[in-house]
Design a protein around this motif. Structure first.
Motif, PDB file in Angstrom:
ATOM      1  N   LEU A 103       0.818  -1.218   0.000  1.00 38.30           N
ATOM      2  CA  LEU A 103       0.000   0.000   0.000  1.00 38.30           C
ATOM      3  C   LEU A 103       0.848   1.262   0.000  1.00 38.30           C
ATOM      4  CD1 LEU A 103      -2.968  -0.929   2.378  1.00 38.30           C
ATOM      5  CD2 LEU A 103      -2.791  -1.157  -0.099  1.00 38.30           C
ATOM      6  N   LEU A 104       1.902   1.256  -0.814  1.00 40.27           N
ATOM      7  CA  LEU A 104       2.691   2.467  -0.995  1.00 40.27           C
ATOM      8  C   LEU A 104       1.931   3.436  -1.896  1.00 40.27           C
ATOM      9  CD1 LEU A 104       6.219   0.881  -1.626  1.00 40.27           C
ATOM     10  CD2 LEU A 104       5.219   1.628   0.557  1.00 40.27           C
ATOM     11  N   VAL A 105       2.233   4.719  -1.761  1.00 44.07           N
ATOM     12  CA  VAL A 105       1.606   5.734  -2.615  1.00 44.07           C
ATOM     13  C   VAL A 105       2.355   5.749  -3.946  1.00 44.07           C
ATOM     14  CG1 VAL A 105       1.013   8.165  -2.839  1.00 44.07           C
ATOM     15  CG2 VAL A 105       0.979   7.080  -0.577  1.00 44.07           C
ATOM     16  N   PRO A 106       1.689   5.404  -5.049  1.00 45.34           N
ATOM     17  CA  PRO A 106       2.407   5.223  -6.314  1.00 45.34           C
ATOM     18  C   PRO A 106       3.077   6.474  -6.851  1.00 45.34           C
ATOM     19  CG  PRO A 106       0.025   5.110  -6.654  1.00 45.34           C
ATOM     20  CD  PRO A 106       0.255   5.092  -5.174  1.00 45.34           C
ATOM     21  N   GLU A 107       2.574   7.657  -6.470  1.00 48.53           N
ATOM     22  CA  GLU A 107       3.131   8.908  -7.002  1.00 48.53           C
ATOM     23  C   GLU A 107       4.359   9.385  -6.236  1.00 48.53           C
ATOM     24  OE1 GLU A 107      -1.120   8.461  -7.925  1.00 48.53           O
ATOM     25  OE2 GLU A 107      -0.037   8.560  -6.018  1.00 48.53           O
ATOM     26  N   LEU A 108       4.704   8.710  -5.128  1.00 56.56           N
ATOM     27  CA  LEU A 108       5.802   9.154  -4.281  1.00 56.56           C
ATOM     28  C   LEU A 108       7.030   8.272  -4.441  1.00 56.56           C
ATOM     29  CD1 LEU A 108       3.966   9.967  -0.916  1.00 56.56           C
ATOM     30  CD2 LEU A 108       4.483  11.511  -2.830  1.00 56.56           C
ATOM     31  N   ASP A 109       8.219   8.876  -4.346  1.00 58.73           N
ATOM     32  CA  ASP A 109       9.462   8.113  -4.322  1.00 58.73           C
ATOM     33  C   ASP A 109       9.532   7.300  -3.037  1.00 58.73           C
ATOM     34  OD1 ASP A 109      10.128   9.349  -6.699  1.00 58.73           O
ATOM     35  OD2 ASP A 109      11.496  10.798  -5.781  1.00 58.73           O
ATOM     36  N   ALA A 110      10.487   6.363  -2.992  1.00 60.50           N
ATOM     37  CA  ALA A 110      10.614   5.497  -1.822  1.00 60.50           C
ATOM     38  C   ALA A 110      10.823   6.304  -0.541  1.00 60.50           C
ATOM     39  CB  ALA A 110      11.766   4.520  -2.018  1.00 60.50           C
ATOM     40  N   ASP A 111      11.733   7.295  -0.580  1.00 61.53           N
ATOM     41  CA  ASP A 111      11.989   8.058   0.638  1.00 61.53           C
ATOM     42  C   ASP A 111      10.777   8.874   1.061  1.00 61.53           C
ATOM     43  OD1 ASP A 111      12.233   9.811  -1.504  1.00 61.53           O
ATOM     44  OD2 ASP A 111      14.073  10.772  -0.770  1.00 61.53           O
ATOM     45  N   GLU A 112       9.992   9.342   0.100  1.00 63.18           N
ATOM     46  CA  GLU A 112       8.787  10.099   0.429  1.00 63.18           C
ATOM     47  C   GLU A 112       7.722   9.183   1.035  1.00 63.18           C
ATOM     48  OE1 GLU A 112       8.933  13.613  -2.956  1.00 63.18           O
ATOM     49  OE2 GLU A 112       8.217  11.612  -3.519  1.00 63.18           O
ATOM     50  N   ASN A 113       7.610   7.949   0.529  1.00 60.63           N
ATOM     51  CA  ASN A 113       6.680   6.993   1.116  1.00 60.63           C
ATOM     52  C   ASN A 113       7.046   6.696   2.565  1.00 60.63           C
ATOM     53  OD1 ASN A 113       4.398   5.493  -0.389  1.00 60.63           O
ATOM     54  ND2 ASN A 113       5.939   5.799  -1.993  1.00 60.63           N
ATOM     55  N   GLY A 137      18.530   2.717   3.920  1.00 61.96           N
ATOM     56  CA  GLY A 137      19.886   2.195   3.931  1.00 61.96           C
ATOM     57  C   GLY A 137      20.043   1.023   4.881  1.00 61.96           C
ATOM     58  N   ARG A 138      19.431   1.115   6.070  1.00 68.15           N
ATOM     59  CA  ARG A 138      19.500   0.024   7.046  1.00 68.15           C
ATOM     60  C   ARG A 138      18.896  -1.260   6.504  1.00 68.15           C
ATOM     61  NH1 ARG A 138      17.479   1.758  12.955  1.00 68.15           N
ATOM     62  NH2 ARG A 138      17.841  -0.486  13.227  1.00 68.15           N
ATOM     63  N   LEU A 139      17.877  -1.118   5.665  1.00 67.95           N
ATOM     64  CA  LEU A 139      17.187  -2.286   5.135  1.00 67.95           C
ATOM     65  C   LEU A 139      17.744  -2.722   3.787  1.00 67.95           C
ATOM     66  CD1 LEU A 139      13.508  -1.532   6.156  1.00 67.95           C
ATOM     67  CD2 LEU A 139      15.296  -2.694   7.408  1.00 67.95           C
ATOM     68  N   GLY A 140      18.904  -2.164   3.410  1.00 66.29           N
ATOM     69  CA  GLY A 140      19.597  -2.639   2.219  1.00 66.29           C
ATOM     70  C   GLY A 140      19.063  -2.140   0.904  1.00 66.29           C
ATOM     71  N   ILE A 141      18.269  -1.092   0.921  1.00 64.86           N
ATOM     72  CA  ILE A 141      17.697  -0.564  -0.321  1.00 64.86           C
ATOM     73  C   ILE A 141      17.924   0.942  -0.420  1.00 64.86           C
ATOM     74  CG2 ILE A 141      15.980  -2.354  -0.791  1.00 64.86           C
ATOM     75  CD1 ILE A 141      13.936  -0.661   0.730  1.00 64.86           C
ATOM     76  N   GLY A 142      19.080   1.389   0.080  1.00 61.41           N
ATOM     77  CA  GLY A 142      19.394   2.809   0.022  1.00 61.41           C
ATOM     78  C   GLY A 142      19.504   3.341  -1.390  1.00 61.41           C
ATOM     79  N   ASP A 143      19.727   2.448  -2.358  1.00 61.56           N
ATOM     80  CA  ASP A 143      19.834   2.870  -3.750  1.00 61.56           C
ATOM     81  C   ASP A 143      18.474   3.100  -4.409  1.00 61.56           C
ATOM     82  OD1 ASP A 143      19.347   0.127  -3.487  1.00 61.56           O
ATOM     83  OD2 ASP A 143      20.180  -0.317  -5.472  1.00 61.56           O
ATOM     84  N   LEU A 144      17.401   2.846  -3.660  1.00 57.35           N
ATOM     85  CA  LEU A 144      16.057   2.980  -4.230  1.00 57.35           C
ATOM     86  C   LEU A 144      15.351   4.268  -3.821  1.00 57.35           C
ATOM     87  CD1 LEU A 144      14.612  -0.635  -3.743  1.00 57.35           C
ATOM     88  CD2 LEU A 144      15.882   0.281  -5.686  1.00 57.35           C
ATOM     89  N   VAL A 145      16.067   5.173  -3.173  1.00 49.45           N
ATOM     90  CA  VAL A 145      15.390   6.342  -2.589  1.00 49.45           C
ATOM     91  C   VAL A 145      14.574   7.128  -3.611  1.00 49.45           C
ATOM     92  CG1 VAL A 145      16.984   6.620  -0.661  1.00 49.45           C
ATOM     93  CG2 VAL A 145      17.489   7.725  -2.849  1.00 49.45           C
ATOM     94  N   ALA A 146      15.027   7.183  -4.853  1.00 45.52           N
ATOM     95  CA  ALA A 146      14.346   8.006  -5.850  1.00 45.52           C
ATOM     96  C   ALA A 146      13.414   7.199  -6.743  1.00 45.52           C
ATOM     97  CB  ALA A 146      15.371   8.738  -6.715  1.00 45.52           C
ATOM     98  N   ARG A 147      13.235   5.908  -6.446  1.00 51.02           N
ATOM     99  CA  ARG A 147      12.339   5.089  -7.269  1.00 51.02           C
ATOM    100  C   ARG A 147      10.914   5.131  -6.721  1.00 51.02           C
ATOM    101  NH1 ARG A 147      15.285  -0.563  -8.978  1.00 51.02           N
ATOM    102  NH2 ARG A 147      17.319   0.312  -9.582  1.00 51.02           N
ATOM    103  N   GLN A 156      11.118  -5.516  -2.933  1.00 51.70           N
ATOM    104  CA  GLN A 156      11.619  -4.167  -2.658  1.00 51.70           C
ATOM    105  C   GLN A 156      10.520  -3.284  -2.083  1.00 51.70           C
ATOM    106  OE1 GLN A 156      13.082  -3.324  -6.602  1.00 51.70           O
ATOM    107  NE2 GLN A 156      15.205  -3.815  -6.060  1.00 51.70           N
ATOM    108  N   MET A 157       9.308  -3.409  -2.634  1.00 50.82           N
ATOM    109  CA  MET A 157       8.203  -2.605  -2.108  1.00 50.82           C
ATOM    110  C   MET A 157       7.898  -2.978  -0.658  1.00 50.82           C
ATOM    111  SD  MET A 157       5.455  -2.002  -5.195  1.00 50.82           S
ATOM    112  CE  MET A 157       5.333  -3.710  -5.738  1.00 50.82           C
ATOM    113  N   GLN A 158       7.975  -4.272  -0.315  1.00 49.36           N
ATOM    114  CA  GLN A 158       7.714  -4.657   1.061  1.00 49.36           C
ATOM    115  C   GLN A 158       8.806  -4.150   1.992  1.00 49.36           C
ATOM    116  OE1 GLN A 158       4.684  -4.921   1.421  1.00 49.36           O
ATOM    117  NE2 GLN A 158       4.470  -6.859   2.498  1.00 49.36           N
ATOM    118  N   ARG A 159      10.048  -4.081   1.512  1.00 51.45           N
ATOM    119  CA  ARG A 159      11.112  -3.498   2.335  1.00 51.45           C
ATOM    120  C   ARG A 159      10.836  -2.013   2.592  1.00 51.45           C
ATOM    121  NH1 ARG A 159      16.664  -5.976   2.518  1.00 51.45           N
ATOM    122  NH2 ARG A 159      16.338  -8.163   2.048  1.00 51.45           N
TER     123      ARG A 159
END
Length: 241
Positions: A103-113, A137-147, A156-159
């Motif tokens: 249930l992430l907000v599709p219009e928001l980047d990962a860090d915004e969610n 970063g702690r959960l190993g997906i720091g490279d996804l902040v802008a996705r 990845q979405m569940q993380r």
């Protein structure tokens, strides 16, 4: 005075208690006088077949729905009798949530969610985003902040959803079938992450699931059938070293 419910951890005061919880829809009863305790630093699994009342119980404990009868008490204070605005504020500040589909907000980047609950709680955007990026970063997906969610895999979405649930420092994380939409390997990785991170943070975890292997990861487990709880003993899960 509400009676104490027996069960594991009874020697220490529960963080959250439900006593005599009754809930129905359209005259059809779903919960029948349920008693349950949630202890800090422990994971409680609630298992049962579809339609047994698992999700209804989670929603009542998490102050999403008020019970028809009974009481929910958090750290000695009753929370079920508060108005919707007060319960919503409590959910934002004190609880974290992980759902089957993220249930992430599709219009928001990962860090915004991840930052969204903090922003809704009144945090400034800059500090909230910095905290969100730290958790990613702690959960190993720091490279996804802008996705955005559409650019991520299910795992990845569940993380990201786990990071969102934990970033604001909740006392309790409620997870409703958190691995139900994932393949076996991704589900195992997500379960490892969820249980380990919640325990490291010192929060409590309540997991609703029909997956007995996932439930076996919890410290305590109960089964709900026809709206009533009974203790259940599960074989300890095998965890890879």
């Amino acid at each position: 005075m509400l009676p104490d419910a027996p069960g594991p951890g009874a020697g220490t005061p529960p963080l959250l208690t439900g006593r005599g919880l009754t809930k129905g829809y359209g005259g059809a009863p779903v919960l029948h006088g349920v008693d349950v305790d949630v202890h800090r630093g422990r994971a409680l699994a609630i298992v049962g077949p579809s339609g047994s009342g698992k999700s209804t119980l989670l929603h009542v404990l998490a102050a999403v729905l008020p019970p028809d009868d009974g009481a929910v008490v958090l750290e000695g204070r009753r929370i079920d009798d508060r108005g919707e605005r007060a319960r919503a504020a409590l959910r934002r500040s004190t609880f974290g949530f992980v759902f089957q589909q993220g249930l992430l907000v599709p219009e928001l980047d990962a860090d915004e969610n991840v930052a969204l609950p903090m922003l809704l709680g009144g945090a400034s955007r800059g500090p909230a985003l910095r905290t969100a990026r730290e958790w990613l970063g702690r959960l190993g997906i720091g490279d996804l902040v802008a996705r955005r969610p559409g650019e991520m895999s299910g795992g990845q979405m569940q993380r990201v959803a786990v990071a969102r649930a934990l970033a604001h420092g909740p006392a309790i994380v409620f997870a409703d079938e958190p691995t139900g939409a994932l393949d076996t390997d991704t589900a195992a990785e997500t379960a490892d992450l969820l249980f380990a991170t919640v325990r490291e943070s010192g929060s409590a975890l309540v997991v609703i699931t029909h997956d007995l292997a996932l439930a076996a990861r919890a410290d305590d487990a109960v089964s709900i059938r026809r709206g009533a709880l009974e203790p259940v003993v599960l074989e300890p899960a095998t965890v890879a070293a």
